[in-house]
Design a protein around this motif. Structure first.
Motif, PDB file in Angstrom:
ATOM      1  N   LEU A  40       0.922  -0.940  -0.019  1.00 30.86           N
ATOM      2  CA  LEU A  40       0.152   0.488   0.002  1.00 30.86           C
ATOM      3  C   LEU A  40       1.089   1.495   0.329  1.00 30.86           C
ATOM      4  N   THR A  41       0.601   2.282  -0.494  1.00 31.15           N
ATOM      5  CA  THR A  41       1.022   3.745  -0.981  1.00 31.15           C
ATOM      6  C   THR A  41       0.228   4.711  -0.062  1.00 31.15           C
ATOM      7  N   TYR A  42       0.875   5.261   1.359  1.00 35.21           N
ATOM      8  CA  TYR A  42       0.138   6.486   1.969  1.00 35.21           C
ATOM      9  C   TYR A  42       1.449   7.706   2.472  1.00 35.21           C
ATOM     10  N   GLY A  43       1.040   8.787   2.120  1.00 37.40           N
ATOM     11  CA  GLY A  43       2.017   9.757   2.821  1.00 37.40           C
ATOM     12  C   GLY A  43       3.412   9.690   2.636  1.00 37.40           C
ATOM     13  N   GLY A  44       3.735   8.975   1.423  1.00 39.42           N
ATOM     14  CA  GLY A  44       4.652   9.096   0.132  1.00 39.42           C
ATOM     15  C   GLY A  44       5.663   8.012   1.043  1.00 39.42           C
TER      16      GLY A  44
ATOM     17  N   LEU B  69     -10.698  -7.985  -1.948  1.00 40.06           N
ATOM     18  CA  LEU B  69      -9.140  -7.714  -0.550  1.00 40.06           C
ATOM     19  C   LEU B  69      -8.619  -6.582  -0.814  1.00 40.06           C
ATOM     20  N   ASP B  70      -8.980  -6.174  -2.313  1.00 38.36           N
ATOM     21  CA  ASP B  70      -8.148  -4.074  -2.547  1.00 38.36           C
ATOM     22  C   ASP B  70      -8.765  -3.495  -1.584  1.00 38.36           C
ATOM     23  N   LYS B  71     -10.438  -3.493  -1.867  1.00 37.57           N
ATOM     24  CA  LYS B  71     -11.471  -3.031  -1.188  1.00 37.57           C
ATOM     25  C   LYS B  71     -11.188  -2.556   0.111  1.00 37.57           C
ATOM     26  N   ALA B  72     -10.971  -3.542   1.370  1.00 40.31           N
ATOM     27  CA  ALA B  72     -11.049  -3.519   2.494  1.00 40.31           C
ATOM     28  C   ALA B  72      -9.870  -3.105   2.568  1.00 40.31           C
ATOM     29  N   LEU B  73      -8.863  -3.086   1.845  1.00 41.79           N
ATOM     30  CA  LEU B  73      -7.146  -2.567   2.069  1.00 41.79           C
ATOM     31  C   LEU B  73      -7.126  -1.208   1.596  1.00 41.79           C
ATOM     32  N   HIS B  74      -7.749  -0.855   0.877  1.00 42.16           N
ATOM     33  CA  HIS B  74      -8.280   0.492   0.625  1.00 42.16           C
ATOM     34  C   HIS B  74      -8.579   1.726   1.788  1.00 42.16           C
ATOM     35  N   GLN B  75      -9.803   0.605   2.467  1.00 43.70           N
ATOM     36  CA  GLN B  75     -10.170   1.954   3.476  1.00 43.70           C
ATOM     37  C   GLN B  75     -10.156   2.065   4.383  1.00 43.70           C
ATOM     38  N   LYS B  76      -8.498   0.522   4.784  1.00 44.48           N
ATOM     39  CA  LYS B  76      -8.151   0.893   5.816  1.00 44.48           C
ATOM     40  C   LYS B  76      -6.275   1.927   6.003  1.00 44.48           C
ATOM     41  N   THR B  77      -6.059   2.188   4.601  1.00 42.30           N
ATOM     42  CA  THR B  77      -5.163   2.379   4.713  1.00 42.30           C
ATOM     43  C   THR B  77      -4.612   3.351   5.320  1.00 42.30           C
ATOM     44  N   ARG B  78      -5.387   4.769   5.384  1.00 36.55           N
ATOM     45  CA  ARG B  78      -5.404   5.786   6.084  1.00 36.55           C
ATOM     46  C   ARG B  78      -5.137   5.120   7.920  1.00 36.55           C
ATOM     47  N   TRP B  79      -5.950   4.447   8.268  1.00 35.42           N
ATOM     48  CA  TRP B  79      -5.661   4.013   9.743  1.00 35.42           C
ATOM     49  C   TRP B  79      -3.841   2.848   9.835  1.00 35.42           C
ATOM     50  N   ILE B  80      -4.400   2.157   9.188  1.00 32.46           N
ATOM     51  CA  ILE B  80      -3.099   2.218   8.880  1.00 32.46           C
ATOM     52  C   ILE B  80      -1.429   2.595   9.412  1.00 32.46           C
ATOM     53  N   TRP B  81      -1.634   3.666   8.358  1.00 38.49           N
ATOM     54  CA  TRP B  81      -0.720   4.720   7.953  1.00 38.49           C
ATOM     55  C   TRP B  81      -0.554   4.897   9.864  1.00 38.49           C
ATOM     56  N   GLN B  82      -1.553   5.863  10.195  1.00 37.47           N
ATOM     57  CA  GLN B  82      -1.803   6.258  11.471  1.00 37.47           C
ATOM     58  C   GLN B  82      -1.034   5.511  12.358  1.00 37.47           C
ATOM     59  N   LYS B  83      -1.546   4.092  12.615  1.00 32.48           N
ATOM     60  CA  LYS B  83      -0.726   2.952  13.587  1.00 32.48           C
ATOM     61  C   LYS B  83       0.252   2.997  13.518  1.00 32.48           C
TER      62      LYS B  83
END
Length: 249
Positions: free
Chosen positions: A9-13, A53-67
């Motif tokens: 996943l890619t988020y926040g660089g 799977l892709d949809k679930a991961l996409h929805q949680k990407t920001r939460w993962i990055w914050q954790k």
């Protein structure tokens, strides 16, 4: 579903690897867990489609990055800085990776490049890297604080002339206002988000009129920054991280 062992996943660089853990039970919820050691795992029920799977991961990407960010913050607070490549440092609220270049015959410099803090030094010495970074932060702080002060003065109608501004490293304060009207700011404050910097500057500008923390002071601050409590809470929450211990302290 023909599963691959992981997803990127890619988020926040940042690129975040999610390890996929198959689960035999179909029809259960896909669960994502971020571990304190920065591992990310997704328990994938049998029968989950690639699209789901892709949809679930996409929805949680920001939460993962914050954790991950929160766990890194805990790690960095617990471990004194060693000033090596890969360590991260804050500037204006954003985390920047440190990249150290050893160039014996080149000038010693610090610059920000594509989200990284690039430091060139002539000797492999952590204390020298620390001092170069401190000077860079101090110089940036002078520029940022003066610009923010100029931008905020039109909102503080009780301030007739721009106050004197100086920088000083302080252990327990972000800023103060002297009886003579000089505003002193902690250069470490430049590591905080801009709204937090604005809060501290406005706080001290309010002290030019109200010299204590009485009701009149808080009322004045409320008028110029109605959401000041949110920015104060954010700054308080980051304080230990922004003032992280150094290996020379």
């Amino acid at each position: 579903m023909e599963e691959s062992p992981s997803r990127i996943l890619t988020y926040g660089g940042e690129q975040i690897r999610v390890n996929l853990i198959p689960r035999a039970r179909a029809g259960t919820t896909l669960r994502i867990k971020v571990h304190p050691d920065l591992r990310v795992e997704a328990s994938v029920p049998d029968g989950t489609t690639e699209a789901d799977l892709d949809k679930a991961l996409h929805q949680k990407t920001r939460w993962i990055w914050q954790k991950l960010r929160d766990f890194r913050a805990v790690q960095e607070h617990a471990t004194p800085r060693t000033y090596v490549s890969g360590e991260s440092h804050f500037y204006l609220g954003r985390r920047h990776l440190l990249k150290v270049h050893y160039q014996p015959n080149a000038p010693e410099t610090v610059r920000m490049l594509r989200g990284r803090l690039e430091v060139s030094v002539q000797e492999r010495h952590a204390l020298r890297i620390q001092k170069l970074l401190e000077l860079w932060y101090f110089t940036r702080a002078q520029e940022v604080f003066r610009n923010r002060l100029s931008a905020l003065l039109p909102t503080t109608l009780w301030v007739a002339t721009s106050p004197a501004l100086k920088l000083q490293v302080m252990q327990t304060q972000w800023g103060n206002c002297s009886p003579g009207g000089t505003i002193t700011l902690n250069p470490h404050l430049v590591k905080a988000p801009r709204d937090c910097i604005d809060y501290v500057i406005l706080h001290e500008l309010c002290h030019l009129k109200e010299h204590n923390h009485g009701a009149a002071f808080w009322g004045l601050l409320e008028r110029v920054m109605p959401d000041w409590e949110r920015h104060k809470a954010r700054l308080d929450g980051m304080a230990e991280l922004l003032l992280a211990r150094h290996n020379s302290s």
